[in-house]
Design an enzyme around this catalytic site. Sequence first.
Site, PDB file in Angstrom:
ATOM      1  N   ASP A 256      48.089   0.813  46.731  1.00  0.00           N
ATOM      2  CA  ASP A 256      46.841   0.103  46.992  1.00  0.00           C
ATOM      3  C   ASP A 256      45.720   1.064  46.630  1.00  0.00           C
ATOM      4  OD1 ASP A 256      44.526  -0.998  48.045  1.00  0.00           O
ATOM      5  OD2 ASP A 256      45.437  -1.579  49.948  1.00  0.00           O
ATOM      6  N   VAL A 257      44.943   0.734  45.602  1.00  0.00           N
ATOM      7  CA  VAL A 257      43.942   1.675  45.100  1.00  0.00           C
ATOM      8  C   VAL A 257      42.773   1.865  46.051  1.00  0.00           C
ATOM      9  CG1 VAL A 257      44.562   1.244  42.689  1.00  0.00           C
ATOM     10  CG2 VAL A 257      42.707  -0.083  43.759  1.00  0.00           C
TER      11      VAL A 257
ATOM     12  N   ASN B  50      43.685  -0.643  35.772  1.00  0.00           N
ATOM     13  CA  ASN B  50      43.587  -2.083  35.582  1.00  0.00           C
ATOM     14  C   ASN B  50      43.283  -2.840  36.873  1.00  0.00           C
ATOM     15  OD1 ASN B  50      44.147  -4.666  34.066  1.00  0.00           O
ATOM     16  ND2 ASN B  50      45.814  -4.764  35.560  1.00  0.00           N
TER      17      ASN B  50
ATOM     18  N   TYR C  77      31.465  -9.162  41.504  1.00  0.00           N
ATOM     19  CA  TYR C  77      32.390  -8.786  40.426  1.00  0.00           C
ATOM     20  C   TYR C  77      31.636  -8.167  39.255  1.00  0.00           C
ATOM     21  CZ  TYR C  77      36.135  -9.322  36.963  1.00  0.00           C
ATOM     22  OH  TYR C  77      37.091  -9.095  35.999  1.00  0.00           O
TER      23      TYR C  77
ATOM     24  N   LYS D 284      32.055  -4.381  37.782  1.00  0.00           N
ATOM     25  CA  LYS D 284      32.464  -4.103  36.396  1.00  0.00           C
ATOM     26  C   LYS D 284      31.382  -3.330  35.643  1.00  0.00           C
ATOM     27  CE  LYS D 284      36.606  -5.888  36.241  1.00  0.00           C
ATOM     28  NZ  LYS D 284      37.805  -5.044  36.035  1.00  0.00           N
TER      29      LYS D 284
END
Length: 261
Positions: free
Chosen positions: A77-78, A104, A169, A173
């Site tokens: 889990d990042v 990713n 989001y 990004k």
Amino acid sequence: MTGVESPAYVPGHGLLRGRTAVVTAAAGTGIGGATARRFLEEGARVLISDAHPRRLKEHETELGREFPGAVAAVPCDVTDEDQVRALFEAATAAHGQLDVVVNNAGLGGTAQLVDMTDEQWTRVLDVTLNGTFRCTRAALRAMRRTGGGVIVNNASVAGWRAQAEQAHYAAAKAGVMALTRCAAIEAAAYGVRVNAVAPSLAMHPHLAKVTSAELLAELTEREAYGRYAEPWEVANVIVFLASGYSSYMTGEVVAVSSQHP
């Protein structure tokens, strides 16, 4: 607009032969899973990771049948620094080096900004931006010791364009893009290249489940080809950035879409 048909799948050419790679969020049918497969087809040894242990094990088994001895899996889990550290320790312990890392892992969501909760905002940024930061930091520490490597981050054209209900989001990004450029400047001193891809719509079954048909149709119509990308088409660009063919590229964000500034 009439869509252009997807091209034929491109076979591997040994571009990553002898390399060791880590790919996060690689348990499914999306870009991460496609990247892991493409890397294996190009001759790399691949450590796949994901926050979903069952799906990760299933994908490891599937790939292992086709590429015996070349793939292993470590759940991660990042958003958890201890798990990130364990992932990269496992990668270097297994092979003594780490040549390529593909960040990713990301999380989307849909909410009007006026109604968005702190939890919605924080969760998307913690997975998508902070997770990329944690894994980039761990990768740089490992690569600095061994004298070089390549990091490829998965950004999105959402980091450039405006889209309703996607503020968290898009902000995450855009942050990945900025992180990529800054990390590249710092990492050049010890021979590490850092780049990113920016896809728009790479269709896979999970995306179809969590995204409305109306939004998918709208995003598809925006593309020059009038169709969505296949995940492996994005993975092909990641292979290029991971390979020696992009040896002078660093700090770049490469659009895998016609939607870019």
